[in-house]
Design an enzyme around this catalytic site. Structure first.
Site, PDB file in Angstrom:
ATOM      1  N   ASP A   1       0.840  -1.191   0.000  1.00 15.48           N
ATOM      2  CA  ASP A   1       0.000   0.000   0.000  1.00 15.48           C
ATOM      3  C   ASP A   1       0.887   1.258   0.000  1.00 15.48           C
ATOM      4  O   ASP A   1       2.002   1.233   0.520  1.00 15.48           O
ATOM      5  CB  ASP A   1      -0.880  -0.059   1.275  1.00 15.48           C
ATOM      6  CG  ASP A   1      -2.134   0.782   1.165  1.00 15.48           C
ATOM      7  OD1 ASP A   1      -2.379   1.362   0.095  1.00 15.48           O
ATOM      8  OD2 ASP A   1      -2.877   0.857   2.175  1.00 15.48           O
ATOM      9  N   HIS A   2       0.385   2.338  -0.541  1.00 16.98           N
ATOM     10  CA  HIS A   2       1.062   3.655  -0.556  1.00 16.98           C
ATOM     11  C   HIS A   2       2.580   3.617  -0.474  1.00 16.98           C
ATOM     12  O   HIS A   2       3.178   3.871   0.565  1.00 16.98           O
ATOM     13  CB  HIS A   2       0.506   4.534   0.564  1.00 16.98           C
ATOM     14  CG  HIS A   2      -0.937   4.823   0.373  1.00 16.98           C
ATOM     15  ND1 HIS A   2      -1.409   5.620  -0.643  1.00 16.98           N
ATOM     16  CD2 HIS A   2      -2.028   4.357   1.023  1.00 16.98           C
ATOM     17  CE1 HIS A   2      -2.721   5.655  -0.606  1.00 16.98           C
ATOM     18  NE2 HIS A   2      -3.134   4.888   0.390  1.00 16.98           N
TER      19      HIS A   2
ATOM     20  N   HIS B   1      -8.440   9.796   3.487  1.00 20.39           N
ATOM     21  CA  HIS B   1      -7.829   8.876   4.450  1.00 20.39           C
ATOM     22  C   HIS B   1      -8.170   9.348   5.853  1.00 20.39           C
ATOM     23  O   HIS B   1      -8.141  10.538   6.131  1.00 20.39           O
ATOM     24  CB  HIS B   1      -6.302   8.860   4.286  1.00 20.39           C
ATOM     25  CG  HIS B   1      -5.839   8.040   3.127  1.00 20.39           C
ATOM     26  ND1 HIS B   1      -5.030   8.527   2.151  1.00 20.39           N
ATOM     27  CD2 HIS B   1      -6.076   6.743   2.811  1.00 20.39           C
ATOM     28  CE1 HIS B   1      -4.781   7.568   1.267  1.00 20.39           C
ATOM     29  NE2 HIS B   1      -5.404   6.473   1.639  1.00 20.39           N
TER      30      HIS B   1
ATOM     31  N   HIS C   1      -9.804   4.333  -1.905  1.00 21.95           N
ATOM     32  CA  HIS C   1      -9.034   4.473  -0.665  1.00 21.95           C
ATOM     33  C   HIS C   1      -9.866   5.252   0.337  1.00 21.95           C
ATOM     34  O   HIS C   1     -10.802   5.948  -0.029  1.00 21.95           O
ATOM     35  CB  HIS C   1      -7.728   5.218  -0.946  1.00 21.95           C
ATOM     36  CG  HIS C   1      -6.712   4.369  -1.609  1.00 21.95           C
ATOM     37  ND1 HIS C   1      -5.609   3.885  -0.956  1.00 21.95           N
ATOM     38  CD2 HIS C   1      -6.655   3.877  -2.872  1.00 21.95           C
ATOM     39  CE1 HIS C   1      -4.908   3.144  -1.798  1.00 21.95           C
ATOM     40  NE2 HIS C   1      -5.524   3.121  -2.961  1.00 21.95           N
TER      41      HIS C   1
ATOM     42  N   ASN D   1      -8.812   0.897   6.766  1.00 20.65           N
ATOM     43  CA  ASN D   1      -7.714   0.826   7.724  1.00 20.65           C
ATOM     44  C   ASN D   1      -8.106   1.464   9.067  1.00 20.65           C
ATOM     45  O   ASN D   1      -8.053   0.814  10.104  1.00 20.65           O
ATOM     46  CB  ASN D   1      -6.450   1.481   7.147  1.00 20.65           C
ATOM     47  CG  ASN D   1      -5.208   1.162   7.976  1.00 20.65           C
ATOM     48  OD1 ASN D   1      -5.285   0.511   9.008  1.00 20.65           O
ATOM     49  ND2 ASN D   1      -4.060   1.629   7.535  1.00 20.65           N
TER      50      ASN D   1
HETATM   51 ZN    ZN Z   1      -5.019   4.544   0.946  1.00 18.54          ZN
END
Ligand code: ZN
Length: 289
Positions: A80-81, A185, A215, A239
Site C-alpha cells: 500500500d502507498h 484517508h 481508498h 484501515n
Molecule cells: Zn489509501
C-alpha cells in the site's frame, strides 16, 4: 487457485467489491483472515511502508503466502502507498502480489513518469503482479480526524478529472486506478465522512478503462458504498476502522484483567474485534445479507 487479476475481474462481473484491509501485526492478519474465511470471500491484505517495516517486508510476504498455501485460499498481499521506485522494487523483488505507487503529491507529469517506471520494472520481474496508480490528494494518514485535512478539496474541481484518469492509465499502463472522488484517508471524529461523487466514479471508470480502487473507505455510509460499487469501484480500502477497533479492544482487555500478562490472552479480544469489523465490511461490499 485464482490469480488476483481473475478475482478482480470476477468482482467486476458480479458488481461487488473486494475488501482490502491493512495490518500491523498477527492479530490483524488472523482477524481479517478468519472473517474472510468464514464468509468464503477473497481478501487483500495491505501494508503501508510503515506497516511493512514494523512486520518485516519479507515476513509480510511469508505470512500471507503461508495462509494462501495452507488453506488454498484467495488471500493476497498489496504494498500500500509506496512513495519511491526503490521501495516498489523492494516489494516486487520480495514477492508482493500487488503494489501501489503513490505519487499524488507530485505534479502529474512526474507521477506518470515514476509510475510508468514502476510498471515496467514490476512486469519484467513478475508478469502476474498488479500495479496501482493514484491521482488526486486524499490525505495521508489513517487517523481519527477533527476536521477534513488541509489540501483536500470538497468540490468537483478538486477531485480527479476523468480525462486526467484516462491519460494517466494510458501513459503508465497501470492495472488499477485510485481516484479522488470525495474520499479521504482517516475518519472524521464528529460526523460520517463526506459523500462520494457517484457520477464522477462512473465517468472515471469509463475513461480509465481499468478497475477502480477506493481508498479511505472508513467512515463512509453503507448506502454510499453500495452506490460506489455499482458505479465501478472494485476494491475498497479499510484501515482506520480496524485501528480504532484494535485500540478500543486492547484498552478494554487491559482494564478488565489487570493481572493477565500472557499477550495471546490479552490480544484475543483484539483479534475478535478486528474480525467483527472486517466481517461487517465484507458482507456489505459483497452484498451478503
Ligand atoms: Zn489509501
Amino acid at each position: 487457485m485464482f490469480s488476483l487479476r481473475e478475482i478482480i475481474k470476477e468482482a467486476e462481473e458480479k458488481k461487488v467489491a473486494i475488501g482490502h484491509f491493512n495490518i500491523s501485526n498477527i492479530e490483524g492478519l488472523n482477524g481479517i483472515f478468519n472473517a474472510a474465511k468464514a464468509l468464503n470471500l477473497p481478501v487483500i491484505i495491505g501494508v503501508s511502508e510503515g506497516e511493512r517495516d514494523f512486520i518485516g517486508v519479507k515476513q509480510s510476504v511469508a505470512l500471507v503466502r503461508s495462509l494462501r498455501e495452507e488453506f488454498n485460499y484467495p488471500i493476497f498481499l498489496n504494498a500500500d502507498h509506496t512513495h519511491s521506485f526503490e521501495r516498489i522494487k523492494e516489494a516486487v523483488d520480495t514477492g508482493f502480489d500487488a503494489v501501489i505507487f503513490d505519487g499524488v503529491k507530485l505534479p502529474i507529469e512526474e507521477n506518470i513518469r515514476i509510475t510508468k517506471q514502476c510498471v515496467e520494472y514490476a512486469k519484467n520481474i513478475n508478469p502476474g503482479i498488479l500495479i496501482e496508480g493514484e491521482l488526486g490528494y486524499i490525505g495521508d494518514s489513517s487517523k481519527m480526524l477533527e476536521k477534513i485535512p488541509e489540501g483536500i478539496g470538497v468540490g468537483k474541481e478538486s477531485f480527479t478529472k476523468p480525462e486526467d484518469a484516462g491519460r494517466f492509465v494510458k501513459e503508465t499502463g497501470v492495472d488499477l486506478f485510485a481516484p479522488s472522488v470525495g474520499n479521504l484517508h482517516g475518519m472524521l471524529k464528529h460526523s460520517p465522512n463526506p459523500s462520494l461523487d457517484i457520477d464522477l466514479i462512473r465517468e472515471i471508470r469509463k475513461s480509465a478503462g481499468v478497475p477502480l480502487v477506493l481508498h479511505g473507505g472508513s467512515g463512509i455510509t453503507d448506502d454510499n458504498f453500495k452506490e460506489a460499487i455499482g458505479a465501478g469501484i472494485s476494491i475498497i480500502h479499510i484501515n482506520t476502522e480496524i485501528r480504532l477497533a484494535f485500540r478500543k479492544a486492547a484498552q478494554l482487555s487491559l482494564q478488565e484483567d489487570t493481572e493477565e500478562i500472557a499477550p495471546y490472552k490479552i490480544m484475543k479480544n483484539v483479534m475478535l474485534a478486528i474480525e467483527k469489523v472486517v466481517e461487517e465490511r465484507l458482507k456489505l461490499f459483497n452484498f451478503v445479507k
